[in-house]
Design a protein around this motif. Sequence first.
Motif, PDB file in Angstrom:
ATOM      1  N   THR A  78       0.841  -1.199   0.000  1.00  0.00           N
ATOM      2  CA  THR A  78       0.000   0.000   0.000  1.00  0.00           C
ATOM      3  C   THR A  78       0.873   1.244   0.000  1.00  0.00           C
ATOM      4  OG1 THR A  78      -1.690  -1.167   1.287  1.00  0.00           O
ATOM      5  CG2 THR A  78      -1.841   1.230   1.203  1.00  0.00           C
ATOM      6  N   VAL A  79       0.590   2.171  -0.918  1.00  0.00           N
ATOM      7  CA  VAL A  79       1.315   3.436  -0.995  1.00  0.00           C
ATOM      8  C   VAL A  79       0.669   4.429  -0.037  1.00  0.00           C
ATOM      9  CG1 VAL A  79       2.045   5.336  -2.474  1.00  0.00           C
ATOM     10  CG2 VAL A  79       1.976   3.006  -3.386  1.00  0.00           C
ATOM     11  N   LEU A  80       1.492   5.010   0.839  1.00  0.00           N
ATOM     12  CA  LEU A  80       1.005   6.015   1.795  1.00  0.00           C
ATOM     13  C   LEU A  80       1.950   7.210   1.795  1.00  0.00           C
ATOM     14  CD1 LEU A  80       0.989   2.966   3.441  1.00  0.00           C
ATOM     15  CD2 LEU A  80      -0.499   4.316   4.904  1.00  0.00           C
ATOM     16  N   ARG A  81       1.427   8.314   2.257  1.00  0.00           N
ATOM     17  CA  ARG A  81       2.307   9.444   2.534  1.00  0.00           C
ATOM     18  C   ARG A  81       3.090   9.143   3.816  1.00  0.00           C
ATOM     19  NH1 ARG A  81      -1.326  14.790   2.067  1.00  0.00           N
ATOM     20  NH2 ARG A  81      -2.954  13.425   2.889  1.00  0.00           N
ATOM     21  N   LYS A  82       4.358   9.547   3.812  1.00  0.00           N
ATOM     22  CA  LYS A  82       5.231   9.215   4.936  1.00  0.00           C
ATOM     23  C   LYS A  82       4.647   9.702   6.265  1.00  0.00           C
ATOM     24  CE  LYS A  82       9.327   8.108   6.803  1.00  0.00           C
ATOM     25  NZ  LYS A  82       9.255   8.726   8.114  1.00  0.00           N
TER      26      LYS A  82
ATOM     27  N   ARG B 239       8.756  -1.419   5.360  1.00  0.00           N
ATOM     28  CA  ARG B 239       8.512  -0.182   4.608  1.00  0.00           C
ATOM     29  C   ARG B 239       9.596   0.034   3.566  1.00  0.00           C
ATOM     30  NH1 ARG B 239       9.605   4.429   8.322  1.00  0.00           N
ATOM     31  NH2 ARG B 239      11.650   4.466   7.311  1.00  0.00           N
ATOM     32  N   PHE B 240       9.178   0.513   2.398  1.00  0.00           N
ATOM     33  CA  PHE B 240      10.122   0.944   1.373  1.00  0.00           C
ATOM     34  C   PHE B 240       9.921   2.431   1.154  1.00  0.00           C
ATOM     35  CE2 PHE B 240      11.155   1.975  -3.025  1.00  0.00           C
ATOM     36  CZ  PHE B 240      12.464   1.516  -3.103  1.00  0.00           C
ATOM     37  N   ASP B 241      10.992   3.191   1.237  1.00  0.00           N
ATOM     38  CA  ASP B 241      10.932   4.641   1.075  1.00  0.00           C
ATOM     39  C   ASP B 241      11.249   5.015  -0.374  1.00  0.00           C
ATOM     40  OD1 ASP B 241      10.418   4.863   3.779  1.00  0.00           O
ATOM     41  OD2 ASP B 241      12.519   5.129   4.314  1.00  0.00           O
ATOM     42  N   PHE B 242      10.307   5.656  -1.024  1.00  0.00           N
ATOM     43  CA  PHE B 242      10.552   6.133  -2.387  1.00  0.00           C
ATOM     44  C   PHE B 242      11.461   7.358  -2.347  1.00  0.00           C
ATOM     45  CE2 PHE B 242       6.518   3.869  -3.163  1.00  0.00           C
ATOM     46  CZ  PHE B 242       6.875   3.124  -4.278  1.00  0.00           C
ATOM     47  N   LYS B 243      12.487   7.326  -3.177  1.00  0.00           N
ATOM     48  CA  LYS B 243      13.331   8.517  -3.326  1.00  0.00           C
ATOM     49  C   LYS B 243      12.735   9.476  -4.340  1.00  0.00           C
ATOM     50  CE  LYS B 243      17.633   6.062  -2.220  1.00  0.00           C
ATOM     51  NZ  LYS B 243      16.999   4.742  -2.017  1.00  0.00           N
ATOM     52  N   LEU B 244      12.021   8.935  -5.320  1.00  0.00           N
ATOM     53  CA  LEU B 244      11.376   9.767  -6.323  1.00  0.00           C
ATOM     54  C   LEU B 244      10.070  10.341  -5.779  1.00  0.00           C
ATOM     55  CD1 LEU B 244      11.898   7.503  -9.483  1.00  0.00           C
ATOM     56  CD2 LEU B 244      13.286   9.441  -8.735  1.00  0.00           C
TER      57      LEU B 244
ATOM     58  N   THR C 120       3.393  -4.867   3.776  1.00  0.00           N
ATOM     59  CA  THR C 120       2.715  -5.932   4.509  1.00  0.00           C
ATOM     60  C   THR C 120       1.198  -5.893   4.365  1.00  0.00           C
ATOM     61  OG1 THR C 120       2.549  -4.617   6.533  1.00  0.00           O
ATOM     62  CG2 THR C 120       4.562  -5.894   6.226  1.00  0.00           C
ATOM     63  N   THR C 121       0.652  -4.824   3.812  1.00  0.00           N
ATOM     64  CA  THR C 121      -0.803  -4.666   3.780  1.00  0.00           C
ATOM     65  C   THR C 121      -1.337  -4.786   2.361  1.00  0.00           C
ATOM     66  OG1 THR C 121      -0.543  -2.275   3.628  1.00  0.00           O
ATOM     67  CG2 THR C 121      -0.806  -3.204   5.822  1.00  0.00           C
ATOM     68  N   SER C 122      -2.634  -4.989   2.267  1.00  0.00           N
ATOM     69  CA  SER C 122      -3.416  -5.077   1.034  1.00  0.00           C
ATOM     70  C   SER C 122      -3.122  -6.370   0.288  1.00  0.00           C
ATOM     71  CB  SER C 122      -3.169  -3.875   0.113  1.00  0.00           C
ATOM     72  OG  SER C 122      -1.987  -4.050  -0.635  1.00  0.00           O
ATOM     73  N   SER C 123      -3.978  -6.660  -0.657  1.00  0.00           N
ATOM     74  CA  SER C 123      -3.837  -7.871  -1.468  1.00  0.00           C
ATOM     75  C   SER C 123      -2.673  -7.773  -2.440  1.00  0.00           C
ATOM     76  CB  SER C 123      -5.136  -8.126  -2.235  1.00  0.00           C
ATOM     77  OG  SER C 123      -5.440  -7.005  -3.055  1.00  0.00           O
ATOM     78  N   ALA C 124      -2.099  -6.579  -2.606  1.00  0.00           N
ATOM     79  CA  ALA C 124      -0.973  -6.395  -3.524  1.00  0.00           C
ATOM     80  C   ALA C 124       0.360  -6.772  -2.893  1.00  0.00           C
ATOM     81  CB  ALA C 124      -0.921  -4.940  -3.998  1.00  0.00           C
TER      82      ALA C 124
END
Length: 422
Positions: free
Chosen positions: A179-183, A203-208, A225-229
Amino acid sequence: LEIEGTKPYWSFYASSIQELAAEAQNAMKLTSVRATPGRSFDRFKWTGSLKVRKPLPVLDPDDQVLHDCFANLDLLVEDLQSRFGRGYAASEINLHPERDTRLKEETGRGMQEWEDVVTSMRSESTVWDWSKIEVKPLDRPDLPTGCSLIASFAITKSAKKAKEPIFKKGDILGPLGGTVLRKQRYDEIHHGGAPGLLVDPCRFDFKLRAKAPELMLEPLVLDMTTSSASNRLRYLVDARSDPLALQNLIEGKLPEGVFSSADVDLGQRPYGPQFPRVRSRPSSPTHGDGGAQARASVEAKLSSIAEEAAEVERRARQEEAEYREFIDATTNVRIIEVLVQGWPYAFAVATRDILPGELLAIDRGEDFWALERATIARLNAMARLGRDLVVGVDVLNRPKHEEPEPEAVQFRARAPMRRIER
């Protein structure tokens, strides 16, 4: 009475202590670490056949701003297609051809190729096969004592196909899912609003940054860890067995207290354990060589010490080179971030041919882990200071119990001494 222009002594004391305590509490909030969910939390099978539709990460369902920004970028792509007859990638290549060249050099694919990959994954008809990857415990003798680790592996094939690679260099293993979230929102959910400083394996932190105006200054993170993705790439591990040096914590190698003094290493003296005697002449009268023998002896000692130091340095460089060679040999996956249609994505790409049963490992770099170890060392020091403070207060405030007086020693009565008569 208060003197004008001054502050009462005890008022200044109270405000200073409150400021120090507030700074210590803020520092402790930054060290919050999210507990890693167990296997029962995963929405995917660890082994066996696994095929999913639309494997890309989903957006935070409770963040309407995130959904609006993503929808606006889709409208921008449609507008570019209708007005200029080309998509987002083609427009970017036309405006910034150097970016496309740099992306090809770094990832092996250009903007248009990555856009085609993402577009196909967003399609309902696309099915991504995760069956080439399996998750299982990592059997490694150099793990910290008493610790275990779950990792992703390339599947094990039959003996006939054991030498054929599961993934070839440049192959896409798959997208990082979740799941993509704002930091800021992620920190509110898992760290009480404080920005976590320590590494978070979930957690993976996007640099872009996303190209939407509302998110230009807002870092995005991926909760794997969350969502079906969520998928099997969640268990990618670093090539280092103990990058955080947890073995030191297990062995209790904590920093000393504030009242301890570190041992001072003076090194080896050039003249041995004793200083040379001061001579009034260059050599002993019995030698008669003008000090040549004494000078040769000193030079021999210095040469021996220099050789020993050079040998120690050579061994250290050799160990470092062997360790670096081990890291390079173990690393076979690289996380690549790409900006497709103004939105960031992360993919795992093979850096070399990956054989069946091989561990899937990445290399975050020594600088990354050195920063993490430094943060843990500071936290250790803070913990020791706290223990010293608590113990000191307890000692000062310990109630004084009246110890019973020891019984007097009873000696056997002596016979009186006989008096000597003169």
